[in-house]
Scaffold this motif. Structure first.
Motif, PDB file in Angstrom:
ATOM      1  N   THR A   1      -2.516  -2.920 -10.740  1.00  0.00           N
ATOM      2  CA  THR A   1      -3.507  -3.084  -9.670  1.00  0.00           C
ATOM      3  C   THR A   1      -4.280  -1.789  -9.455  1.00  0.00           C
ATOM      4  O   THR A   1      -5.512  -1.797  -9.312  1.00  0.00           O
ATOM      5  CB  THR A   1      -2.813  -3.494  -8.360  1.00  0.00           C
ATOM      6  N   LEU A   2      -3.575  -0.658  -9.446  1.00  0.00           N
ATOM      7  CA  LEU A   2      -4.236   0.639  -9.299  1.00  0.00           C
ATOM      8  C   LEU A   2      -5.163   0.918 -10.482  1.00  0.00           C
ATOM      9  O   LEU A   2      -6.227   1.526 -10.321  1.00  0.00           O
ATOM     10  CB  LEU A   2      -3.183   1.745  -9.184  1.00  0.00           C
ATOM     11  N   ALA A   3      -4.766   0.454 -11.664  1.00  0.00           N
ATOM     12  CA  ALA A   3      -5.588   0.663 -12.857  1.00  0.00           C
ATOM     13  C   ALA A   3      -6.904  -0.096 -12.764  1.00  0.00           C
ATOM     14  O   ALA A   3      -7.947   0.381 -13.234  1.00  0.00           O
ATOM     15  CB  ALA A   3      -4.810   0.235 -14.100  1.00  0.00           C
ATOM     16  N   LEU A   4      -6.872  -1.278 -12.148  1.00  0.00           N
ATOM     17  CA  LEU A   4      -8.103  -2.057 -11.990  1.00  0.00           C
ATOM     18  C   LEU A   4      -9.137  -1.297 -11.161  1.00  0.00           C
ATOM     19  O   LEU A   4     -10.340  -1.456 -11.354  1.00  0.00           O
ATOM     20  CB  LEU A   4      -7.790  -3.402 -11.320  1.00  0.00           C
ATOM     21  N   ALA A   5      -8.663  -0.465 -10.219  1.00  0.00           N
ATOM     22  CA  ALA A   5      -9.560   0.322  -9.368  1.00  0.00           C
ATOM     23  C   ALA A   5      -9.805   1.717  -9.919  1.00  0.00           C
ATOM     24  O   ALA A   5     -10.522   2.510  -9.302  1.00  0.00           O
ATOM     25  CB  ALA A   5      -8.981   0.417  -7.948  1.00  0.00           C
ATOM     26  N   GLY A   6      -9.202   2.047 -11.073  1.00  0.00           N
ATOM     27  CA  GLY A   6      -9.445   3.330 -11.706  1.00  0.00           C
ATOM     28  C   GLY A   6      -8.597   4.481 -11.198  1.00  0.00           C
ATOM     29  O   GLY A   6      -8.861   5.638 -11.527  1.00  0.00           O
ATOM     30  N   TYR A   7      -7.561   4.182 -10.397  1.00  0.00           N
ATOM     31  CA  TYR A   7      -6.725   5.265  -9.867  1.00  0.00           C
ATOM     32  C   TYR A   7      -5.665   5.720 -10.868  1.00  0.00           C
ATOM     33  O   TYR A   7      -5.178   6.840 -10.774  1.00  0.00           O
ATOM     34  CB  TYR A   7      -6.066   4.838  -8.552  1.00  0.00           C
ATOM     35  N   VAL A   8      -5.294   4.875 -11.803  1.00  0.00           N
ATOM     36  CA  VAL A   8      -4.418   5.254 -12.904  1.00  0.00           C
ATOM     37  C   VAL A   8      -4.950   4.632 -14.187  1.00  0.00           C
ATOM     38  O   VAL A   8      -5.735   3.674 -14.152  1.00  0.00           O
ATOM     39  CB  VAL A   8      -2.949   4.817 -12.686  1.00  0.00           C
TER      40      VAL A   8
ATOM     41  N   VAL B   1       0.836  -1.197   0.000  1.00  0.00           N
ATOM     42  CA  VAL B   1       0.000   0.000   0.000  1.00  0.00           C
ATOM     43  C   VAL B   1       0.877   1.255   0.000  1.00  0.00           C
ATOM     44  O   VAL B   1       0.619   2.217  -0.730  1.00  0.00           O
ATOM     45  CB  VAL B   1      -0.944   0.004   1.217  1.00  0.00           C
ATOM     46  N   THR B   2       1.917   1.235   0.813  1.00  0.00           N
ATOM     47  CA  THR B   2       2.829   2.377   0.878  1.00  0.00           C
ATOM     48  C   THR B   2       3.468   2.638  -0.478  1.00  0.00           C
ATOM     49  O   THR B   2       3.555   3.783  -0.936  1.00  0.00           O
ATOM     50  CB  THR B   2       3.930   2.125   1.924  1.00  0.00           C
ATOM     51  N   ARG B   3       3.883   1.575  -1.144  1.00  0.00           N
ATOM     52  CA  ARG B   3       4.503   1.728  -2.467  1.00  0.00           C
ATOM     53  C   ARG B   3       3.502   2.238  -3.500  1.00  0.00           C
ATOM     54  O   ARG B   3       3.846   3.067  -4.354  1.00  0.00           O
ATOM     55  CB  ARG B   3       5.097   0.391  -2.908  1.00  0.00           C
ATOM     56  N   ALA B   4       2.282   1.753  -3.429  1.00  0.00           N
ATOM     57  CA  ALA B   4       1.259   2.223  -4.362  1.00  0.00           C
ATOM     58  C   ALA B   4       1.000   3.716  -4.180  1.00  0.00           C
ATOM     59  O   ALA B   4       0.843   4.459  -5.155  1.00  0.00           O
ATOM     60  CB  ALA B   4      -0.030   1.437  -4.161  1.00  0.00           C
ATOM     61  N   LEU B   5       0.972   4.176  -2.921  1.00  0.00           N
ATOM     62  CA  LEU B   5       0.771   5.601  -2.650  1.00  0.00           C
ATOM     63  C   LEU B   5       1.954   6.421  -3.147  1.00  0.00           C
ATOM     64  O   LEU B   5       1.781   7.546  -3.630  1.00  0.00           O
ATOM     65  CB  LEU B   5       0.566   5.815  -1.151  1.00  0.00           C
ATOM     66  N   HIS B   6       3.160   5.860  -3.053  1.00  0.00           N
ATOM     67  CA  HIS B   6       4.340   6.552  -3.572  1.00  0.00           C
ATOM     68  C   HIS B   6       4.221   6.748  -5.091  1.00  0.00           C
ATOM     69  O   HIS B   6       4.632   7.791  -5.621  1.00  0.00           O
ATOM     70  CB  HIS B   6       5.614   5.759  -3.257  1.00  0.00           C
TER      71      HIS B   6
END
Length: 262
Positions: free
Chosen positions: A69-76, A30-35
């Motif tokens: 993974t972030l793309a699956l949730a629409g964040y990128v 999670v920390t890496r994804a936020l980075h």
């Protein structure tokens, strides 16, 4: 049915594995994804995978896995040319933050701490057209103090709170250039006789100028030397408030907010 209940109970109490934890006790992934999300600056419409890994100091394969993974949730979103941009979920999250955020919950505690640190009254001013108005104020502990009426329209070019707002709005002239270089300004008797103030700028979302924070009191208690002594305290409070209002520092956030000018 009992087995399903047992499974749900196990999921509720499940703790991150030791290998998944970062040094601060959070979850590493999670920390890496936020980075990765933080790697996008205000002027970045899109970034390559190479640039994202450079900014986040992450291995390419790790960054790619997290981005997908972030793309699956629409964040990128990955563009046709392979580069990445922020997705609609990131915008929706920001919109929800703005709608639920009450600046006074952040401003007033800061003013209270500033008043305690300096022993003077503290206030937060915002621009209203060609004037400034006091949005929040905390009275100092001294029996003799300067009183400013909240909501009153005051001139921008009289007193340090207004001068700071003008300076960080891009006002030309040597005085305002000096204020931008120092990151603060003080005044003695400029708007009101025998009243002294020292102020610093406060920035909000996307590092847009919000206003200025200041302390004020009788000039005989706040001579020039004392105002200069309080300047660092004012700048520190303004910087911390800016970070609280604008969000976490990123690679593009100015090192010293109170001397930054767009």
């Amino acid at each position: 049915m009992p087995a399903a209940k047992a499974k749900r109970s196990a999921e509720i109490v499940e703790q991150p594995r030791e290998v998944d934890r970062d040094v601060n006790g959070g979850v590493t992934a999670v920390t890496r994804a936020l980075h990765l999300l933080d790697a996008f600056g205000m002027r970045d419409e899109r970034l390559s995978l190479a640039e994202l890994t450079r900014r986040s100091q992450m291995h390419k394969t790790t960054a790619l896995r997290l981005l997908r993974t972030l793309a699956l949730a629409g964040y990128v979103v990955q563009r046709d040319d392979g580069e990445w941009r922020l997705g609609p979920a990131a915008g929706w999250l920001g919109a929800r933050y703005q709608s639920s955020f009450d600046a006074n919950n952040v401003v007033e505690p800061m003013l209270l701490a500033l008043s305690h640190a300096t022993g003077e009254s503290a206030a937060f001013y915002v621009r209203e057209g060609n004037a400034r108005t006091c949005l929040a104020r905390v009275e100092g502990p001294q029996p003799i103090r300067h009183h400013a009426r909240m909501g009153a329209m005051l001139p921008l070019d009289k007193g340090s709170p207004g001068r700071v707002i003008l300076a960080f709005s891009g006002e030309p002239g040597k005085l305002y250039e000096d204020i931008r270089k120092k990151g603060y300004h003080f005044s003695i008797g400029e708007r009101e006789k025998n009243v002294a103030t020292v102020s610093a700028p406060v920035f909000g979302l996307r590092w847009v100028l919000l206003g200025s924070v200041c302390i004020s009191g009788p000039a005989d208690r706040l001579p020039k030397a004392k105002l200069l002594g309080h300047a660092k305290t004012i700048m520190k409070a303004a910087n911390e408030l800016s970070y609280a209002l604008a969000g976490r520092p990123t690679a593009e956030t100015p090192a010293v907010v109170s001397t930054w000018h767009p």
